[in-house]
Design a protein around this motif. Structure first.
Motif, PDB file in Angstrom:
ATOM      1  N   SER A  92      -1.268   4.521  -1.847  1.00 42.79           N
ATOM      2  CA  SER A  92      -1.916   4.966  -0.621  1.00 42.79           C
ATOM      3  C   SER A  92      -3.440   4.977  -0.726  1.00 42.79           C
ATOM      4  CB  SER A  92      -1.414   6.356  -0.237  1.00 42.79           C
ATOM      5  OG  SER A  92      -1.622   7.275  -1.284  1.00 42.79           O
ATOM      6  N   ASP A  93      -3.986   5.080  -1.937  1.00 44.53           N
ATOM      7  CA  ASP A  93      -5.438   5.087  -2.119  1.00 44.53           C
ATOM      8  C   ASP A  93      -5.925   3.639  -2.190  1.00 44.53           C
ATOM      9  OD1 ASP A  93      -8.049   5.743  -2.587  1.00 44.53           O
ATOM     10  OD2 ASP A  93      -7.746   6.326  -4.690  1.00 44.53           O
ATOM     11  N   THR A  94      -5.844   2.958  -1.070  1.00 44.82           N
ATOM     12  CA  THR A  94      -6.049   1.509  -1.075  1.00 44.82           C
ATOM     13  C   THR A  94      -7.455   1.087  -1.499  1.00 44.82           C
ATOM     14  OG1 THR A  94      -6.535   1.587   1.301  1.00 44.82           O
ATOM     15  CG2 THR A  94      -4.260   1.092   0.640  1.00 44.82           C
ATOM     16  N   ASP A  95      -8.447   1.933  -1.286  1.00 48.26           N
ATOM     17  CA  ASP A  95      -9.810   1.553  -1.658  1.00 48.26           C
ATOM     18  C   ASP A  95     -10.019   1.504  -3.161  1.00 48.26           C
ATOM     19  OD1 ASP A  95     -10.538   1.273   0.962  1.00 48.26           O
ATOM     20  OD2 ASP A  95     -11.593   3.185   1.110  1.00 48.26           O
ATOM     21  N   SER A  96      -9.039   1.948  -3.918  1.00 43.58           N
ATOM     22  CA  SER A  96      -9.135   1.889  -5.378  1.00 43.58           C
ATOM     23  C   SER A  96      -8.618   0.579  -5.942  1.00 43.58           C
ATOM     24  CB  SER A  96      -8.348   3.055  -6.005  1.00 43.58           C
ATOM     25  OG  SER A  96      -8.949   4.291  -5.690  1.00 43.58           O
ATOM     26  N   TYR A  97      -8.120  -0.314  -5.045  1.00 48.23           N
ATOM     27  CA  TYR A  97      -7.501  -1.542  -5.514  1.00 48.23           C
ATOM     28  C   TYR A  97      -8.103  -2.763  -4.834  1.00 48.23           C
ATOM     29  CZ  TYR A  97      -4.109   1.921  -7.034  1.00 48.23           C
ATOM     30  OH  TYR A  97      -3.514   3.016  -7.604  1.00 48.23           O
ATOM     31  N   GLY A 129       0.839  -1.189   0.000  1.00 49.22           N
ATOM     32  CA  GLY A 129       0.000   0.000   0.000  1.00 49.22           C
ATOM     33  C   GLY A 129       0.874   1.239   0.000  1.00 49.22           C
ATOM     34  N   GLN A 130       0.757   2.033   1.043  1.00 48.30           N
ATOM     35  CA  GLN A 130       1.505   3.292   1.093  1.00 48.30           C
ATOM     36  C   GLN A 130       3.015   3.062   1.169  1.00 48.30           C
ATOM     37  OE1 GLN A 130       0.325   5.829   4.316  1.00 48.30           O
ATOM     38  NE2 GLN A 130       1.888   7.388   3.888  1.00 48.30           N
ATOM     39  N   TYR A 131       3.430   2.017   1.896  1.00 50.83           N
ATOM     40  CA  TYR A 131       4.857   1.793   2.141  1.00 50.83           C
ATOM     41  C   TYR A 131       5.369   0.721   1.174  1.00 50.83           C
ATOM     42  CZ  TYR A 131       3.371   4.271   6.291  1.00 50.83           C
ATOM     43  OH  TYR A 131       2.821   5.192   7.135  1.00 50.83           O
ATOM     44  N   ASP A 132       6.106   1.144   0.176  1.00 51.04           N
ATOM     45  CA  ASP A 132       6.461   0.263  -0.941  1.00 51.04           C
ATOM     46  C   ASP A 132       7.848  -0.372  -0.827  1.00 51.04           C
ATOM     47  OD1 ASP A 132       8.156   2.374  -1.413  1.00 51.04           O
ATOM     48  OD2 ASP A 132       7.238   2.979  -3.298  1.00 51.04           O
ATOM     49  N   GLU A 133       8.549  -0.163   0.276  1.00 50.40           N
ATOM     50  CA  GLU A 133       9.942  -0.620   0.359  1.00 50.40           C
ATOM     51  C   GLU A 133      10.079  -2.139   0.237  1.00 50.40           C
ATOM     52  OE1 GLU A 133       9.570   3.311   2.381  1.00 50.40           O
ATOM     53  OE2 GLU A 133       8.499   1.398   2.527  1.00 50.40           O
ATOM     54  N   GLU A 134       9.115  -2.883   0.778  1.00 53.60           N
ATOM     55  CA  GLU A 134       9.230  -4.342   0.752  1.00 53.60           C
ATOM     56  C   GLU A 134       9.190  -4.866  -0.683  1.00 53.60           C
ATOM     57  OE1 GLU A 134       7.273  -8.140   3.185  1.00 53.60           O
ATOM     58  OE2 GLU A 134       6.203  -6.241   3.076  1.00 53.60           O
ATOM     59  N   ALA A 183     -12.365  -3.908  -5.981  1.00 52.88           N
ATOM     60  CA  ALA A 183     -11.999  -2.664  -5.301  1.00 52.88           C
ATOM     61  C   ALA A 183     -13.249  -1.975  -4.763  1.00 52.88           C
ATOM     62  CB  ALA A 183     -11.279  -1.736  -6.279  1.00 52.88           C
ATOM     63  N   LEU A 184     -13.138  -1.402  -3.571  1.00 55.65           N
ATOM     64  CA  LEU A 184     -14.286  -0.763  -2.938  1.00 55.65           C
ATOM     65  C   LEU A 184     -14.818   0.406  -3.752  1.00 55.65           C
ATOM     66  CD1 LEU A 184     -13.168  -0.780   0.819  1.00 55.65           C
ATOM     67  CD2 LEU A 184     -15.000  -2.132  -0.223  1.00 55.65           C
ATOM     68  N   ASN A 185     -13.938   1.170  -4.375  1.00 57.68           N
ATOM     69  CA  ASN A 185     -14.362   2.383  -5.085  1.00 57.68           C
ATOM     70  C   ASN A 185     -15.057   2.108  -6.407  1.00 57.68           C
ATOM     71  OD1 ASN A 185     -13.404   4.003  -3.065  1.00 57.68           O
ATOM     72  ND2 ASN A 185     -11.517   4.598  -4.112  1.00 57.68           N
ATOM     73  N   SER A 186     -14.722   0.998  -7.066  1.00 62.52           N
ATOM     74  CA  SER A 186     -15.269   0.740  -8.402  1.00 62.52           C
ATOM     75  C   SER A 186     -16.107  -0.519  -8.502  1.00 62.52           C
ATOM     76  CB  SER A 186     -14.120   0.635  -9.414  1.00 62.52           C
ATOM     77  OG  SER A 186     -13.297  -0.489  -9.118  1.00 62.52           O
ATOM     78  N   GLY A 187     -15.942  -1.439  -7.546  1.00 64.37           N
ATOM     79  CA  GLY A 187     -16.655  -2.698  -7.626  1.00 64.37           C
ATOM     80  C   GLY A 187     -16.098  -3.627  -8.689  1.00 64.37           C
ATOM     81  N   THR A 188     -14.921  -3.320  -9.196  1.00 61.20           N
ATOM     82  CA  THR A 188     -14.269  -4.149 -10.208  1.00 61.20           C
ATOM     83  C   THR A 188     -12.904  -4.600  -9.702  1.00 61.20           C
ATOM     84  OG1 THR A 188     -13.230  -2.252 -11.293  1.00 61.20           O
ATOM     85  CG2 THR A 188     -15.437  -2.881 -12.053  1.00 61.20           C
ATOM     86  N   PHE A 189     -12.330  -5.581 -10.388  1.00 58.60           N
ATOM     87  CA  PHE A 189     -11.012  -6.062  -9.993  1.00 58.60           C
ATOM     88  C   PHE A 189      -9.941  -5.131 -10.566  1.00 58.60           C
ATOM     89  CE2 PHE A 189     -13.648  -9.885  -9.781  1.00 58.60           C
ATOM     90  CZ  PHE A 189     -13.358 -10.302  -8.493  1.00 58.60           C
ATOM     91  N   ARG A 221      -3.768  -1.733   6.325  1.00 59.08           N
ATOM     92  CA  ARG A 221      -4.322  -2.108   5.021  1.00 59.08           C
ATOM     93  C   ARG A 221      -3.199  -1.968   3.991  1.00 59.08           C
ATOM     94  NH1 ARG A 221      -9.720  -1.566   4.122  1.00 59.08           N
ATOM     95  NH2 ARG A 221      -9.461  -0.204   2.309  1.00 59.08           N
ATOM     96  N   ASP A 222      -2.178  -2.802   4.169  1.00 56.82           N
ATOM     97  CA  ASP A 222      -0.954  -2.574   3.399  1.00 56.82           C
ATOM     98  C   ASP A 222      -0.712  -3.591   2.296  1.00 56.82           C
ATOM     99  OD1 ASP A 222       1.428  -0.979   3.040  1.00 56.82           O
ATOM    100  OD2 ASP A 222       2.557  -2.680   3.807  1.00 56.82           O
ATOM    101  N   TYR A 223      -1.456  -4.689   2.279  1.00 58.26           N
ATOM    102  CA  TYR A 223      -1.191  -5.711   1.268  1.00 58.26           C
ATOM    103  C   TYR A 223      -2.354  -5.808   0.290  1.00 58.26           C
ATOM    104  CZ  TYR A 223       2.757  -6.897   4.162  1.00 58.26           C
ATOM    105  OH  TYR A 223       3.929  -6.833   4.878  1.00 58.26           O
TER     106      TYR A 223
END
Length: 481
Positions: free
Chosen positions: A317-322, A72-77, A301-307, A268-270
């Motif tokens: 960081s906008d995790t609800d879009s994914y 999610g927001q923290y991409d280092e891994e 995804a919560l925002n679109s209802g699509t995969f 909500r990072d993965y």
């Protein structure tokens, strides 16, 4: 029968006790001699070890390496931030297993520990099978490791790093000895993986042997073929026999993915990666993917209802879009995480047939493997059959792609298989992010040794990297060249 079992116990005890010395990166349990029997209870030691298996099957990083997931927001891994990985924890786990073996072989303790538990032979067999499972996972991560001189206490504080070839041959010998000593009767107390069922332990050991045999398809195909065929016919035969970690509806031993999203982490990072989502959408669309497993493996995804897959190696960081991992996993404290599955076995058999290792039919096994994976994820037969009809077997590349899908969330196992098939040239093609960390140049080929490894065992560390290559993420291991 009894003579064979006694002979196996003696041989295995001698083999394990010859693996002396310790990792001295940190002291503590690594400097306790596991061959000196103590009053420790084998059942408690076994439960502790089996608890550690969760840390292997639930690890996050390898699932990012093979691009099932994005951060999610923290991409280092997902940009490979960590170079040095400590193996001291795993040597501690192996020390507990060696203690179980020692307590069951020492003349002063063997009768006492078997009096209210399983036979000495069955306790040793289970401990050894687990030891092989853990050690093969370790060498697949780091490559050369202390093996023949490991875990003996202070007698040798500077153990040699054995080659992967030596380690694999030694592990096969241990596994064969353990399988040969299994006898009728119950398994050990403290076994909550398989409830003391020795038939399951034998099946697990044989499945492990098959997987390890195939792992040698590039490095030593002659030995690999032999061991694969020795296991063939003794492995799991249906999804009802899948091997998984049995989590509980209890915060002390529940599914770690649930913990990551809820208490105690609340992160909500993965997210499911765009690489994985787009591959399974295929010729379909974001509402109706070509591969029906996507709807079972991920959430719209919560925002679109699509995969929608999250861009891999990026900050999202906008995790609800994914899309997130399916709620059946992250909302379920008891969701199983798999060690070996029927689909994996069928893909292994299909590949072995394609390589000429067996006389089985690669095409039919490939179809059976996809069907098993679909059933594992509760896809309907009609949807599974339609997908199989549209994706027929065309060669090893077909197996490489479909096995990558089927091993979803089986992190270290999937990463090992992907690297092996990369060496063979029929892996699912993956591309590393552009902005990498830890001097990585591509998707990691190994984990780096602990940061203290050189300072505490300088000569043997230097010998290891001279033979294996630089202590970096992109040094290819013998088994995956």
């Amino acid at each position: 029968m009894k003579t064979r079992i006694k002979k196996s116990i003696v041989m295995l005890s001698a083999a394990v006790m010859s693996l002396t010395a310790c990792e001295t990166a940190e002291f503590g349990s690594l400097n306790e001699n596991p061959n000196e029997p103590t009053s420790a209870s084998p059942s408690i030691l076994l439960s502790n070890v089996e608890g550690a298996v969760s840390n292997y099957v639930a690890a996050t990083t390898p699932n990012l390496y093979v691009q099932y997931l994005s951060n999610g927001q923290y991409d280092e891994e997902s940009r490979y931030q960590t170079l040095n990985w400590s193996y001291e924890y795993w040597y501690g786990v192996l020390t507990d297993l060696n203690r179980i073996i020692a307590l069951n072989t020492n003349e002063e303790t063997k009768e006492e520990v078997s009096a209210s538990d399983a036979s000495n032979a069955n306790q040793i067999a289970v401990a050894t099978i687990l030891r092989v499972y853990i050690f093969q996972g370790m060498t697949n991560r780091w490559g050369r490791l202390p093996y023949t001189e490991a875990l003996g206490g202070l007698g040798n504080q500077f153990p040699v790093y054995d080659s992967q070839e030596e380690i694999y041959k030694g592990l096969f010998a241990e596994l064969d000895s353990a399988l040969g000593m299994i006898e009728a009767g119950s398994g050990p107390n403290g076994d909550y993986l398989f409830g003391g069922d020795m038939t399951r332990w034998e099946q697990f050991g044989q499945t492990l042997k098959m997987v390890m045999g195939l792992r040698l398809s590039e490095a030593d195909p002659t030995l690999g073929k032999t061991k694969f065929n020795e296991a063939l016919g003794n492995v799991i035969t249906s999804n009802t026999e899948n091997f998984f970690y049995p989590y509980l509806g209890d915060e002390n031993n529940d599914n770690p993915w649930e913990d990551r999203f809820y208490a105690p982490s609340f992160r909500r990072d993965y997210l499911v990666s765009d690489v994985f989502v787009n591959a399974l959408i295929g010729s379909g669309n974001s509402t109706t993917p070509e591969d029906p497993r996507l709807a079972k493996m991920a959430e719209p995804a919560l925002n679109s209802g699509t995969f929608v897959g999250a861009p891999y190696g990026k900050s999202n960081s906008d995790t609800d879009s994914y899309s997130f991992i399916t709620q059946d996993i992250i909302n379920n404290m008891q969701a199983p995480l798999y060690m070996f599955t029927y689909a994996e076995v069928l893909f292994a058999r299909a590949e072995a047939a394609a390589l000429g290792w067996t006389s089985e039919d690669a095409s039919s096994l490939y179809e059976d493997a996809i069907a098993a994976s679909m059933a594992q994820w509760r896809v309907s037969d009609s949807a599974a059959n339609a997908y199989i009809a549209s994706n027929p077997y065309t060669g090893l590349e077909s197996i490489g792609y479909e096995k990558w899908v089927a091993l979803y969330l089986q992190g270290y196992d999937s990463w090992a298989e992907w690297r092996r098939m990369l060496a063979a040239g029929y892996e699912k093609e993956l591309t590393a992010p552009e902005d990498l960390l830890s001097n990585a140049t591509d998707i990691p080929d190994r984990d780096g040794y602990p940061a203290t490894a050189q300072s505490v065992n300088e000569q043997n560390y230097n010998d290891a990297i001279e033979a294996q290559g630089p202590d970096l993420l992109n040094t290819k291991l013998w088994i995956f060249k």
